[in-house]
Motif scaffolding. Structure first.
Motif, short mmCIF file in Angstrom:
data_model
loop_
_atom_site.label_atom_id
_atom_site.label_comp_id
_atom_site.label_asym_id
_atom_site.label_seq_id
_atom_site.Cartn_x
_atom_site.Cartn_y
_atom_site.Cartn_z
N THR A 1 -5.68 -3.80 3.41
CA THR A 1 -5.15 -4.12 4.74
C THR A 1 -3.83 -3.65 5.03
O THR A 1 -3.66 -3.11 6.18
N THR B 1 -2.12 -11.90 3.43
CA THR B 1 -3.48 -12.09 3.66
C THR B 1 -3.89 -13.68 3.99
O THR B 1 -4.77 -13.88 4.50
N GLY C 1 3.17 -3.62 3.62
CA GLY C 1 2.43 -4.52 2.88
C GLY C 1 1.28 -5.51 3.56
O GLY C 1 1.34 -5.12 4.89
N ALA C 2 0.95 -6.67 3.07
CA ALA C 2 0.03 -7.32 3.65
C ALA C 2 0.39 -8.89 3.62
O ALA C 2 1.12 -9.18 2.39
N MET D 1 -8.92 -8.62 9.34
CA MET D 1 -8.13 -7.51 8.52
C MET D 1 -9.41 -7.09 7.49
O MET D 1 -10.29 -7.76 7.16
N SER E 1 0.85 -1.21 0.05
CA SER E 1 0.11 -0.08 -0.02
C SER E 1 0.93 1.35 -0.03
O SER E 1 0.41 2.34 -0.56
N GLY F 1 -3.58 -13.12 7.55
CA GLY F 1 -4.31 -11.95 7.98
C GLY F 1 -3.40 -10.79 8.56
O GLY F 1 -3.97 -10.41 9.52
N SER F 2 -2.37 -10.47 8.21
CA SER F 2 -1.41 -9.80 8.92
C SER F 2 -1.24 -8.49 8.06
O SER F 2 -0.96 -8.49 6.88
N VAL F 3 -0.69 -7.44 8.65
CA VAL F 3 -0.04 -6.26 8.15
C VAL F 3 1.34 -6.68 8.21
O VAL F 3 1.93 -7.03 9.08
N ALA G 1 -5.16 -1.45 11.35
CA ALA G 1 -5.36 -2.87 10.96
C ALA G 1 -4.72 -3.55 12.24
O ALA G 1 -5.53 -4.65 12.63
N TYR G 2 -3.65 -3.28 12.91
CA TYR G 2 -2.97 -3.98 13.97
C TYR G 2 -3.91 -4.23 15.33
O TYR G 2 -3.58 -4.96 16.13
N ASN H 1 -9.55 -6.86 4.34
CA ASN H 1 -9.92 -7.62 3.27
C ASN H 1 -10.61 -8.95 3.68
O ASN H 1 -11.52 -9.52 2.80
N GLN H 2 -10.32 -9.17 4.68
CA GLN H 2 -11.08 -10.47 5.15
C GLN H 2 -12.58 -10.04 5.45
O GLN H 2 -13.64 -10.85 5.52
#
Lengths: 682, 184, 300
Positions: free
Chosen positions: B36, A494, A491-492, B48, A478, A497-499, B42-43, B50-51
């Protein structure tokens, strides 16, 4: 004498018969049309027995007109016309009534569909009644091919044609052939050195006696048609005489302008104003970049003439050629016209190097955020760092490097929706090249999907992960911002499910493959079609993948869409084989469905009034102006004339003509009105 | 917490309902995760961004509406701004919050946030404008655990004359009441 | 209203946060103070109401739309072509709501019924930076009295001025420059930095202070590391979070910033020679003396 017409209604399996009562259509065709002497239906008219049925009935019933009510004429008009020809009929008395695409597929209701089908068949019957015999047009062929673009696609195609014994003209706008492939370090999935496999081909091309090479040249215009093109080539002023120059290198060694950003090195290295783009260039002779050359700058800005003693003439002074020097500041653009039979367009792609639309990635302001091709130059032994991976800002070896895929690809918000197809593989390759050179380094790849569908490709990218230790993170980045001398990449992943936040030393953007900046203008010059992304269009995505929309012009390589080297070479070979097939005939046959401007006896000569609206609307440039002259040579009137070789039979001229002087063979006004009337008054 | 997806969810009309209410088509999302990646909050989220979109795509209504994420979204609109497919993610959070409230399933763990919105709107409803002092009082009263939080700031604000005890009622208070009545 | 006055007067929609006796009153004070010197003339919209801010749009789209649009209709009724909403929460809500009713006919009818006024799409809602850039840059150059010395300003735009870009259509959403241009125009140094449009946590200041503390810390750190000695803002929430919470953040993260957070209108006011007190410079939590003192040189 009225015609005896046979109507053959096809079921197309159940494609037509499910929503059209084909028996009724056949029955009605006979009922309302006195000229129809025979009707039948058949399960698959295009099958062998179906075609035999058609042939047999033409003979048995003595038919001199046929309507096949089946699928689109684009599918099988040719099939049925051929069958009729075999039965001794002029094929242009066969008409197709499209009951499938234009009726059964779009109307779910059977009674309505049947009714429309009856109308469609009646219309075609009326047209057939007025069909005239036509004969294919024969055109002579100039047995010489033109290849536009000297990258791997153009080189492959040119060699294939030349090796088969035909003359080839190659036009390349840069100072050397080689294209993007010459810039690459190593190639996937084998990791062989790109230059090692490319340069022998370049030399082979230069030495091939059948190939005439024009570098630093561009296509000015293309006239004529399939088999008979007239191509005007602009030889841009090189300021160096190629015949005299020996490529001794004295001139570029003394050139004082040494800080010009090298296009070949993607601006990571420098070149001089008189230069060869890279050491293995073909021809290995320099060109003067007049924009940066001091002599030409002085001439432009200070109006100092080139022969003034004050201006820089170091290259001329040092040139050892005598008595006439190889350097010639007074050279001007030169125009050459060549007769050509067939053309291969292999103009390639442009890497998305301007990332200003990616403000979130710095929009080009960070020196250490580079593009894929820049990375190639860094990794190349002939590159500005001699193959060492140094970051541009301070020459440090990046210990942490981040690769971002899909930059400019799959990103409709930035105006580019397609997948560039090669980036997954080249990024995997980049991580390997990086790890081979920076053993303790860490490579991270942000991806959305991995698309490595090719022979040995899946194995290749997995090798990057399993053996070379690249870490793949599933997510689009991003933001990139600078923190001290690091680049923070947000970034991420997915999958967890993390940054993800990585402090990197360097970032490589897997930039998209875009159409050339001037692709649209160039396509218009050649009258070939292109898609929304300005890649040139093939006529049929599956069955005619190398044919452009203009007869005799073929496509090879990335000008048609993103592709990798193996695919480019395969396509170039295919285009070459199409050209060879054309050049192997002495005459070419063309469909006679072309327009014609009438000619009448004196004193009228033609009803054409010479307004040339037709010329303005013709998409193929097929209309010429012709002077009708008296015996003494004086011009009586100027009228339009259709070049049959160029005409594609679209009918725009006929529809536009205000004096009704243009007729399209097989689609004349009388026929079209007969079709319309058959619906209106029944 | 594991989620099991069955045909019941897959066949549901949740995504359609969201589209009808907001015009947002979650089908367009191809799950690249850029939302995300750039989300500043987000943290703190349980899922997230996107989820959350994925939940809507697959019809997981309960998971989407009871998530803490929808309340933690700060409406900074970074996600929508950078989305390659131009999916309005921040605006999607708005509609999910609205639905969660309507269905009474807002996550109790984010009660502070929902209570703040309540207190804020109550003040607007009553006066037509915000009375910061009374809005704060209502919030602190309803969320007693927050009473001591930022305790030093209030008096300083008072001292600087930045916190008025007297609310300003607008003339068109009735008109505001009507708006609240219409859009309950 | 005559054509003449229509041209020069702009409808002023202060919104709740920047009116007198509110938490960000110095923003309103300085905006009005500056306008009196360099224009354009601002006239408060009669009987305006709260736009509903994030609480309305986060929970009730129609309510949010109606509350915002009522103000635009009032402005239209008063005959304004343009409205200034200095608070970006307000300007963003007003513009988005105007856009929503424009795109959705049914919503428009419902809202018109609720506010009992017709909806105008002709009123242009502007943020403060737009107004300065469009009307006052020449005036600033002309009437500038003081040139700041040693003032390095990080322009902080936050979220609401630039996003969503397709609807707000203001500046570059990733690297806006309008405020930097104004900072340069008053003679201060505009610091290039990386957090211009990062989120400060906005409305979570009460309900989720931990989020705000982290995000504002990152912003303060970014500005400090880029060499800024002041941060300019044009948003009451950004200001509140960076100013009021700064001491807190310093304690939490163990780094002393002591960066004054000033409204861009205050900086313009100081350059024009207005008295610091008349600009509300005494209302800040972080002392602004450093900034005020930077403006002690009178320009030749």
């Amino acid at each position: 004498m009225s015609k005896k017409i046979g109507v053959f209604v096809c079921h197309c399996g159940t494609n037509i018969s499910a929503t059209v009562d084909v028996e009724k259509v056949a029955e009605e065709a006979k009922k309302n049309n006195p000229g129809v002497s025979y009707t039948t239906t058949y399960k698959y008219m295009c099958s062998d027995p179906g075609q035999k049925l058609l042939r047999d009935k033409i003979k048995e019933e003595g038919l001199d007109g046929v309507v096949v009510a089946a699928c689109s004429p684009k599918m099988h008009e040719h099939t049925f016309r051929n069958a009729a020809k075999k039965a001794g009929m002029n094929p242009y008395h066969v008409e197709i009534s499209n009951l499938r695409e234009q009726c059964s597929w779009v109307h779910p209701d059977k009674p309505t569909g049947t009714e429309k089908s009856i109308d469609l068949v009646r219309m075609m019957t009326e047209k057939t009644r007025k069909d005239k015999s036509l004969n294919p047009i024969k055109v002579p062929v100039t047995k010489r091919a033109l290849v536009i673009g000297g990258g791997i696609a153009g080189i492959q195609a040119a060699l294939d044609i030349a090796d088969a014994g035909h003359e080839v003209i190659m036009v390349e706008r840069e100072a050397s052939i080689g294209g993007h492939m010459a810039q690459l370090s190593e190639t996937f999935p084998t990791l062989d050195c790109s230059q090692c496999i490319m340069t022998p081909k370049m030399v082979e091309l230069a030495q091939n006696e059948n190939i005439k090479l024009y570098t630093w040249s561009e296509i000015e215009s293309v006239d004529g048609y399939l088999g008979n093109f007239d191509v005007k080539i602009r030889k841009k002023a090189r300021s160096v005489d190629l015949d005299l120059c020996t490529g001794c290198s004295s001139c570029w060694q003394v050139c004082p302008s040494k800080k010009i950003k090298s296009e070949f090195d993607m601006k990571l290295g420098n070149r001089t104003a008189i230069y060869i783009p890279f050491p293995q260039a073909i021809p290995s002779k320099p060109v003067i970049d007049r924009e940066h050359c001091l002599l030409f700058k002085d001439a432009r800005k200070k109006n100092i003439p080139p022969n003034d003693s004050k201006v820089c003439r170091k290259c001329l002074d040092v040139c050892p050629i005598a008595p006439v020097k190889a350097i010639d500041y007074s050279q001007e653009d030169e125009f050459i016209t060549e007769k050509i039979g067939a053309i291969i367009v292999a103009t390639g792609f442009k890497e998305l190097d301007d990332t200003s639309m990616y403000g979130e990635y710095g929009g080009g302001k960070y020196q250490d955020v580079i593009t894929g091709l820049q990375f190639e130059r860094l990794a190349s032994a002939s590159g500005p760092t001699e193959g060492e991976i140094q970051r541009p800002s301070d020459g440090k070896l990046p210990e942490i490097i981040v690769f971002i895929q899909c930059v400019g690809s799959r990103d409709p918000a930035k105006g580019c929706s397609y997948c560039s197809k090669t980036c997954c593989m080249y990024t995997a390759k980049h991580t390997m090249l990086y790890k081979h050179k920076v053993h303790d380094g860490h490579a991270y790849v942000f991806y959305i999907d991995i698309r490595c569908a090719g022979k040995d490709y899946e194995e290749f990218w997995l090798r990057a992960v399993e053996e070379e230790g690249a870490t793949y993170l599933r997510g689009r980045v991003s933001r990139i911002y600078k923190k001290g001398d690091k680049l923070v990449v947000l970034g991420a992943d997915t999958l967890t499910g993390s940054v993800v936040e990585i402090e990197a030393d360097m970032v490589v953007l897997a930039s998209a493959m875009k159409a050339q900046d001037d692709a649209e203008k160039f396509a218009q010059k050649l009258s070939i079609q292109y898609n929304k992304d300005k890649f040139f269009s093939e006529i049929h995505p599956k069955l005619k993948p190398v044919e452009s929309s203009s007869a005799g012009i073929f496509l090879a390589g990335t000008c048609q869409g993103p592709k990798d080297i193996p695919e480019t070479v395969a396509q170039a070979g295919a285009a070459a084989s199409k050209v060879l097939a054309l050049l192997s005939a002495d005459e070419l046959e063309r469909e006679p469905v072309v327009a014609k401007v009438d000619r009448l006896p004196a004193p009228i000569f033609s009803t054409c009034i010479g307004c040339f609206y037709c010329k303005r609307v013709c998409p193929y440039g097929a209309i010429a102006e012709e002077d009708i002259k008296a015996r003494d040579g004086s011009v009586i009137k100027t009228v339009a004339r259709v070049n049959e070789g160029l005409c594609q039979g679209c009918g725009l001229c006929a529809a536009t003509c205000r004096s009704k002087s243009v007729e399209l063979a097989g689609f004349n006004d009388e026929q079209v009105y007969a079709e319309i009337n058959s619906v209106e008054f029944n | 917490m594991k989620i099991k997806i069955t045909t019941k969810e897959l066949k549901s009309d949740f995504a359609k309902e969201v589209k009808e209410r907001s015009g947002i088509d979650v089908k367009k999302c191809y799950q690249c995760g850029k939302c995300t990646a750039g989300c500043p909050v987000a943290y703190e989220m349980d899922y997230m961004p996107n989820q959350i979109i994925r939940f809507v795509q697959l019809g997981l209504r309960r998971e989407a509406l009871t998530s803490r994420t929808i309340w933690l979204c700060a409406s900074c609109i970074t996600c929508s701004t950078r989305c390659p497919k131009e999916v309005k993610i921040a605006e999607l959070m708005d509609v999910l919050r609205e639905m969660a409230l309507e269905e009474g399933v807002a996550n109790p763990m984010e009660k502070n946030i929902t209570t703040f919105h309540e207190a804020f709107l109550n003040s607007v409803k009553k006066h037509g404008r915000i009375s910061e002092f009374w809005m704060l009082s209502e919030y602190k009263r309803k969320r007693p655990k927050t009473a001591l939080q930022d305790i030093e700031i209030g008096p300083q604000l008072m001292l600087k004359g930045k916190l008025s005890l007297t609310p300003h009622d607008i003339k068109g208070k009735k008109s505001i009441k009507r708006i609240f009545e219409k859009f309950k | 209203m005559t054509e003449e006055t229509k041209k020069t007067k702009i409808g002023y929609y202060p919104g709740c946060a920047i009116t007198k006796c509110s938490t960000s009153e110095e923003y309103g004070t300085s905006v009005l103070g500056v306008s009196r010197v360099i224009g354009p003339e601002l006239v408060e919209i009669d009987d305006w109401n709260c736009c509903g801010a994030s609480s309305a749009h986060a929970t009730n789209h129609k309510l949010s739309t109606a509350l915002s649009v009522r103000n635009i209709s009032l402005a239209e009724k008063d005959g304004y072509d343009e409205v200034l909403a200095p608070c970006p929460m307000c300007s963003q809500r007003l513009i988005i709501s105007q856009n929503d009713v424009h795109e959705d006919k049914k919503l428009r009818e419902e809202v018109e019924d609720a506010i009992e006024m017709p909806i105008s799409s002709n009123v242009k809602v502007s943020n403060y930076l737009e107004i300065i850039k469009n009307y006052s840059m020449d005036e600033i150059a002309e009437k500038r009295k003081k040139k700041p010395e040693g003032l390095k300003v990080a322009s902080y735009y936050g979220c609401l001025l630039v996003r969503p870009p397709k609807i707000l259509k203001f500046d570059d959403p990733e690297n806006p420059t309008t405020m930097d241009e104004i900072v340069t125009a008053i003679g201060a140094e505009a610091v290039d930095w990386e957090f211009k449009t990062n989120c400060c946590g906005g409305g979570f200041t009460l309900s989720r202070p931990n989020v705000v503390v982290k995000l504002t810390h990152d912003i303060l750190e970014g500005a400090a590391d880029a060499g800024a000695n002041a941060i300019a803002v044009a948003c009451p929430m950004c200001h509140a979070n960076l100013d009021m919470r700064q001491k807190n953040i310093e304690k939490e993260y163990g780094r002393r910033f002591n960066i004054p957070i000033v409204y861009i209108s205050e900086l313009i006011g100081l350059a024009l020679g207005l008295k610091p007190k008349d600009l509300g410079m005494d209302k800040h939590f972080i002392d602004t003396d450093f900034v005020v003192d930077a403006f002690s040189n009178i320009e030749e």
